[in-house]
Write an enzyme that holds these catalytic residues in place. Structure first.
Site, PDB file in Angstrom:
ATOM      1  N   LYS A   1       0.837  -7.566  -3.715  1.00  0.00           N
ATOM      2  CA  LYS A   1       0.961  -6.611  -4.825  1.00  0.00           C
ATOM      3  C   LYS A   1       1.333  -7.226  -6.165  1.00  0.00           C
ATOM      4  CE  LYS A   1       5.815  -5.622  -4.008  1.00  0.00           C
ATOM      5  NZ  LYS A   1       6.903  -4.691  -4.028  1.00  0.00           N
TER       6      LYS A   1
ATOM      7  N   TYR B   1      -5.732  -7.565  -8.528  1.00  0.00           N
ATOM      8  CA  TYR B   1      -4.945  -6.696  -7.634  1.00  0.00           C
ATOM      9  C   TYR B   1      -5.442  -5.247  -7.720  1.00  0.00           C
ATOM     10  CZ  TYR B   1      -1.248  -3.491  -6.259  1.00  0.00           C
ATOM     11  OH  TYR B   1      -0.568  -2.433  -5.696  1.00  0.00           O
TER      12      TYR B   1
ATOM     13  N   LEU C   1      10.437  -4.228 -13.203  1.00  0.00           N
ATOM     14  CA  LEU C   1      11.612  -4.014 -14.044  1.00  0.00           C
ATOM     15  C   LEU C   1      12.913  -3.823 -13.242  1.00  0.00           C
ATOM     16  CD1 LEU C   1      12.803  -3.522 -16.887  1.00  0.00           C
ATOM     17  CD2 LEU C   1      12.263  -1.081 -16.564  1.00  0.00           C
TER      18      LEU C   1
ATOM     19  N   ASP D   1      -0.798 -10.103  11.759  1.00  0.00           N
ATOM     20  CA  ASP D   1      -1.575  -9.928  10.526  1.00  0.00           C
ATOM     21  C   ASP D   1      -2.669  -8.892  10.787  1.00  0.00           C
ATOM     22  OD1 ASP D   1      -2.150 -12.087   7.919  1.00  0.00           O
ATOM     23  OD2 ASP D   1      -3.609 -10.528   8.396  1.00  0.00           O
TER      24      ASP D   1
ATOM     25  N   ILE E   1       8.429  -0.250   0.705  1.00  0.00           N
ATOM     26  CA  ILE E   1       8.093   1.169   0.912  1.00  0.00           C
ATOM     27  C   ILE E   1       7.868   1.449   2.398  1.00  0.00           C
ATOM     28  CG2 ILE E   1       6.578   3.048   0.190  1.00  0.00           C
ATOM     29  CD1 ILE E   1       5.854   1.292  -2.293  1.00  0.00           C
TER      30      ILE E   1
ATOM     31  N   LYS F   1      -7.457  -2.449  -4.972  1.00  0.00           N
ATOM     32  CA  LYS F   1      -7.091  -1.054  -4.660  1.00  0.00           C
ATOM     33  C   LYS F   1      -8.272  -0.134  -4.944  1.00  0.00           C
ATOM     34  CE  LYS F   1      -2.825  -1.637  -3.358  1.00  0.00           C
ATOM     35  NZ  LYS F   1      -2.471  -1.467  -1.941  1.00  0.00           N
TER      36      LYS F   1
ATOM     37  N   SER G   1      -2.583   2.948  -6.115  1.00  0.00           N
ATOM     38  CA  SER G   1      -1.684   2.677  -7.233  1.00  0.00           C
ATOM     39  C   SER G   1      -2.242   3.273  -8.512  1.00  0.00           C
ATOM     40  CB  SER G   1      -1.569   1.153  -7.379  1.00  0.00           C
ATOM     41  OG  SER G   1      -0.958   0.816  -8.595  1.00  0.00           O
ATOM     42  N   ALA G   2      -1.349   3.654  -9.399  1.00  0.00           N
ATOM     43  CA  ALA G   2      -1.772   4.138 -10.716  1.00  0.00           C
ATOM     44  C   ALA G   2      -2.520   3.053 -11.473  1.00  0.00           C
ATOM     45  CB  ALA G   2      -0.553   4.580 -11.520  1.00  0.00           C
TER      46      ALA G   2
HETATM   47  P1  NAD Z   1       5.984  -5.086   0.028  1.00  0.00           P
HETATM   48  O1  NAD Z   1       5.446  -6.440  -0.283  1.00  0.00           O
HETATM   49  O2  NAD Z   1       7.448  -4.926   0.131  1.00  0.00           O
HETATM   50  O3  NAD Z   1       5.339  -4.561   1.411  1.00  0.00           O
HETATM   51  C1  NAD Z   1       4.073  -4.948   1.868  1.00  0.00           C
HETATM   52  C2  NAD Z   1       4.240  -5.491   3.286  1.00  0.00           C
HETATM   53  O4  NAD Z   1       2.964  -5.855   3.812  1.00  0.00           O
HETATM   54  C3  NAD Z   1       5.128  -6.733   3.322  1.00  0.00           C
HETATM   55  O5  NAD Z   1       6.150  -6.514   4.295  1.00  0.00           O
HETATM   56  C4  NAD Z   1       4.191  -7.839   3.750  1.00  0.00           C
HETATM   57  O6  NAD Z   1       4.840  -8.812   4.542  1.00  0.00           O
HETATM   58  C5  NAD Z   1       3.120  -7.076   4.516  1.00  0.00           C
HETATM   59  N1  NAD Z   1       1.784  -7.699   4.536  1.00  0.00           N
HETATM   60  C6  NAD Z   1       1.075  -8.160   3.482  1.00  0.00           C
HETATM   61  N2  NAD Z   1      -0.123  -8.605   3.902  1.00  0.00           N
HETATM   62  C7  NAD Z   1      -0.163  -8.399   5.241  1.00  0.00           C
HETATM   63  C8  NAD Z   1      -1.142  -8.656   6.245  1.00  0.00           C
HETATM   64  N3  NAD Z   1      -2.307  -9.223   5.949  1.00  0.00           N
HETATM   65  N4  NAD Z   1      -0.869  -8.305   7.515  1.00  0.00           N
HETATM   66  C9  NAD Z   1       0.326  -7.744   7.833  1.00  0.00           C
HETATM   67  N5  NAD Z   1       1.279  -7.493   6.929  1.00  0.00           N
HETATM   68  C10 NAD Z   1       1.038  -7.819   5.655  1.00  0.00           C
HETATM   69  O7  NAD Z   1       5.357  -4.070  -1.014  1.00  0.00           O
HETATM   70  P2  NAD Z   1       5.671  -2.521  -1.241  1.00  0.00           P
HETATM   71  O8  NAD Z   1       6.245  -2.389  -2.591  1.00  0.00           O
HETATM   72  O9  NAD Z   1       6.386  -1.956  -0.067  1.00  0.00           O
HETATM   73  O10 NAD Z   1       4.185  -1.967  -1.318  1.00  0.00           O
HETATM   74  C11 NAD Z   1       3.551  -1.365  -0.211  1.00  0.00           C
HETATM   75  C12 NAD Z   1       2.135  -0.985  -0.609  1.00  0.00           C
HETATM   76  O11 NAD Z   1       2.183  -0.095  -1.718  1.00  0.00           O
HETATM   77  C13 NAD Z   1       1.271  -2.161  -1.049  1.00  0.00           C
HETATM   78  O12 NAD Z   1      -0.035  -1.980  -0.543  1.00  0.00           O
HETATM   79  C14 NAD Z   1       1.283  -2.075  -2.552  1.00  0.00           C
HETATM   80  O13 NAD Z   1       0.110  -2.619  -3.108  1.00  0.00           O
HETATM   81  C15 NAD Z   1       1.356  -0.578  -2.757  1.00  0.00           C
HETATM   82  N6  NAD Z   1       1.953  -0.211  -4.058  1.00  0.00           N
HETATM   83  C16 NAD Z   1       3.198  -0.675  -4.379  1.00  0.00           C
HETATM   84  C17 NAD Z   1       3.748  -0.358  -5.613  1.00  0.00           C
HETATM   85  C18 NAD Z   1       5.085  -0.901  -6.029  1.00  0.00           C
HETATM   86  O14 NAD Z   1       5.353  -0.957  -7.227  1.00  0.00           O
HETATM   87  N7  NAD Z   1       5.963  -1.292  -5.105  1.00  0.00           N
HETATM   88  C19 NAD Z   1       3.040   0.474  -6.498  1.00  0.00           C
HETATM   89  C20 NAD Z   1       1.788   0.946  -6.127  1.00  0.00           C
HETATM   90  C21 NAD Z   1       1.259   0.599  -4.885  1.00  0.00           C
HETATM   91  C1  WQD Z   2       7.593  -1.592 -16.091  1.00  0.00           C
HETATM   92  C2  WQD Z   2       7.938  -1.710 -17.573  1.00  0.00           C
HETATM   93  C3  WQD Z   2       7.170  -3.780 -18.530  1.00  0.00           C
HETATM   94  C4  WQD Z   2       9.803  -6.392 -16.202  1.00  0.00           C
HETATM   95  C5  WQD Z   2       3.426  -2.840 -11.940  1.00  0.00           C
HETATM   96  C6  WQD Z   2       2.014  -3.097 -11.497  1.00  0.00           C
HETATM   97  C7  WQD Z   2       1.430  -1.853 -10.907  1.00  0.00           C
HETATM   98  C8  WQD Z   2       2.324  -1.257  -9.828  1.00  0.00           C
HETATM   99  C9  WQD Z   2       3.741  -1.149 -10.244  1.00  0.00           C
HETATM  100  C10 WQD Z   2       1.589  -1.910  -7.671  1.00  0.00           C
HETATM  101  C11 WQD Z   2       6.794  -2.305 -18.408  1.00  0.00           C
HETATM  102  C12 WQD Z   2       8.680  -3.709 -18.556  1.00  0.00           C
HETATM  103  C13 WQD Z   2       9.145  -5.294 -16.714  1.00  0.00           C
HETATM  104  C14 WQD Z   2      10.685  -7.124 -17.040  1.00  0.00           C
HETATM  105  C15 WQD Z   2      10.208  -5.615 -18.839  1.00  0.00           C
HETATM  106  N1  WQD Z   2       2.361  -2.064  -8.656  1.00  0.00           N
HETATM  107  N2  WQD Z   2       9.342  -4.913 -18.012  1.00  0.00           N
HETATM  108  N3  WQD Z   2      10.854  -6.691 -18.317  1.00  0.00           N
HETATM  109  O1  WQD Z   2       3.843  -3.000 -15.064  1.00  0.00           O
HETATM  110  O2  WQD Z   2       4.203  -0.493 -14.819  1.00  0.00           O
HETATM  111  O3  WQD Z   2       3.411  -1.798 -12.912  1.00  0.00           O
HETATM  112  O4  WQD Z   2       4.183  -2.403 -10.802  1.00  0.00           O
HETATM  113  O5  WQD Z   2       0.610  -1.241  -7.588  1.00  0.00           O
HETATM  114  O6  WQD Z   2       0.193  -2.231 -10.410  1.00  0.00           O
HETATM  115  O7  WQD Z   2       1.255  -3.519 -12.625  1.00  0.00           O
HETATM  116  O8  WQD Z   2       5.743  -2.074 -13.641  1.00  0.00           O
HETATM  117  O9  WQD Z   2       8.080  -2.724 -13.258  1.00  0.00           O
HETATM  118  O10 WQD Z   2       6.423  -4.518 -13.903  1.00  0.00           O
HETATM  119  O11 WQD Z   2       7.107  -2.832 -15.608  1.00  0.00           O
HETATM  120  O12 WQD Z   2      10.371  -5.286 -20.010  1.00  0.00           O
HETATM  121  O13 WQD Z   2      11.271  -8.134 -16.644  1.00  0.00           O
HETATM  122  O14 WQD Z   2       9.027  -2.645 -17.706  1.00  0.00           O
HETATM  123  O15 WQD Z   2       6.664  -4.397 -19.680  1.00  0.00           O
HETATM  124  O16 WQD Z   2       6.847  -1.689 -19.651  1.00  0.00           O
HETATM  125  P1  WQD Z   2       4.258  -1.866 -14.234  1.00  0.00           P
HETATM  126  P2  WQD Z   2       6.874  -3.098 -14.024  1.00  0.00           P
END
Ligand code: NAD
Ligand code: WQD
Length: 344
Positions: free
Chosen positions: A86, A150, A203, A60, A14, A154, A126-127
């Site tokens: 994450k 995790y 997923l 870091d 992201i 958050k 995050s949700a």
């Molecule tokens: P990502 O792992 O691709 O990005 C996170 C980045 O942070 C990585 O590039 C990692 O190298 C860096 N990082 C981790 N710890 C660090 C540290 N101590 N110092 C410097 N860099 C560090 O993940 P993402 O999917 O891009 O997620 C970004 C943020 O959004 C995260 O905080 C995650 O928890 C949150 N989030 C993600 C999702 C999702 O499903 N992708 C959903 C809800 C919230």
């Molecule tokens: C989505 C749906 C699975 C993988 C997670 C974290 C949440 C947030 C987003 C950061 C579910 C199903 C998944 C697979 C499957 N991250 N699934 N086969 O669980 O909603 O959320 O990521 O904050 O904190 O918990 O997302 O993509 O893992 O799953 O059937 O191989 O797909 O059971 O119904 P989730 P997901």
């Protein structure tokens, strides 16, 4: 004058899309990332796509000296804080790693911001903070009830940020808590996207790797949930819509008088849920590729359904998610297809 935004975790999935959107919107960008879950090549591609440079610090956020130098060297106006670990399953195995990286990392960042008198922060929440919600759709007033390490990092960070903004607190922090639902998709160029190491937890990366032939079949975790087809329902949101929400939140913070404490949570989702099997079928139709799957037992800790009430972000930020499911799935596939091994 061009405002400079610090993006922590800027090389991540992201964060890299946020860096691009900020550059395209005319901001100067400084990114810090320790590359523990990403590759510097993502930022090279961001520079290419934007046709503009950004400053990258490999470091870091728990390194106070590195952050001190960064704030001394750049006139940071606000911070978008994506850096964090994450993976829910890993957080259950190694909780201390998650509290250290996510919570202490955020404290270290906040201390560096305080020393530099930078008070505007947009936080990746995050949700997952809603736990097992009682009602759908979920609005921001639903109780916070994270149930894994995790999620608790958050929730703790949200609570800490809320405390910084209490009327009694002296510093006038201005904070946006953005609660993402399920981010998917990639930039339409197919040049940047999600590049998970090892077996994907989420997923969509699993689906794209099956479609690409890297994995044989998709495990579908449970088909006996109380949903229309029995598989889990989620609110998938295109990463470009998500980062657009960050720009809208930034603009909102920019309108606040300096020194006025402010902390507000906004859901970033579409308000529309899709089941796992709907995702698989739509992916196959849109991209013309097969995604074999097998029904497997439920995954521990999964909720049946989860989708957002995103009306607060619409009313208060003027933000709505614009991209539909077909676009999300086409863009995810383009990235995977063009980069079968991610950035490696
Ligand atoms: P990502 O792992 O691709 O990005 C996170 C980045 O942070 C990585 O590039 C990692 O190298 C860096 N990082 C981790 N710890 C660090 C540290 N101590 N110092 C410097 N860099 C560090 O993940 P993402 O999917 O891009 O997620 C970004 C943020 O959004 C995260 O905080 C995650 O928890 C949150 N989030 C993600 C999702 C999702 O499903 N992708 C959903 C809800 C919230
Ligand atoms: C989505 C749906 C699975 C993988 C997670 C974290 C949440 C947030 C987003 C950061 C579910 C199903 C998944 C697979 C499957 N991250 N699934 N086969 O669980 O909603 O959320 O990521 O904050 O904190 O918990 O997302 O993509 O893992 O799953 O059937 O191989 O797909 O059971 O119904 P989730 P997901």
């Amino acid at each position: 004058m061009t405002a400079t935004i610090l993006v922590t975790g800027g090389a991540g999935y992201i964060g890299s899309h946020a860096c691009l959107a900020l550059l395209q919107a005319g901001y100067a960008v400084v990114a810090i990332d320790n590359l523990c879950n990403s590759h510097a090549r993502a930022l090279e591609r961001v520079r290419q796509l934007a046709g503009r440079d950004l400053h990258f610090v490999q470091g870091d956020i728990r390194d106070a000296a590195a952050l001190g130098r960064l704030f001394a060297d750049h006139p940071i106006a606000a911070v978008m804080h994506f850096a964090g670990l994450k993976a829910v399953g890993e957080s259950c195995k190694k909780p201390l790693l998650y509290y250290d990286n996510n919570v202490l990392g955020t404290i270290s960042l906040l201390q560096a911001m305080e020393r530099a008198a930078v008070k505007r922060l947009i936080f990746s929440s995050s949700a997952t903070v809603y736990g097992f919600p009682e009602r759908m759709p979920i609005d921001e007033e639903a109780p916070l009830a994270a149930y894994n390490p995790y999620g608790r990092t958050k929730q703790m960070i949200e609570q800490m940020l809320g405390d910084l903004c209490l009327p009694t607190a002296q510093d006038g922090w201005q904070v946006a808590l953005l609660r993402y639902f399920n981010p998917v998709g990639a930039h339409e160029s197919g040049m940047i996207g999600e590049d998970p190491g090892g077996i994907p937890n989420n997923l969509l990366p699993y689906v794209t790797q099956v479609a690409a032939g890297r994995r044989e079949w998709l495990p579908v975790f449970g088909n006996d949930y109380p949903t229309a087809d029995g598989t889990g329902v989620r609110d998938y949101i295109h990463v470009l819509d998500l980062v657009d929400g960050h720009l809208k939140a930034l603009q909102k913070l920019e309108t606040l008088p300096e020194g006025e404490g402010f902390c507000r949570a906004w859901n970033l989702g579409t308000g529309q849920g899709y089941s796992v099997l709907e995702m698989v079928r739509t992916f196959e139709q849109v991209n013309g590729v097969a995604v074999p799957y097998r029904i497997m037992p439920r995954r521990d800790g999964d909720v049946a359904s989860c989708w957002a009430d995103a009306s607060r972000a619409k009313t208060e930020l003027g933000w709505v998610a614009k991209r539909d499911l077909a676009t999300m799935l086409a863009d995810s596939w383009r990235w995977q297809h063009n980069n079968p091994d991610g950035y490696r």
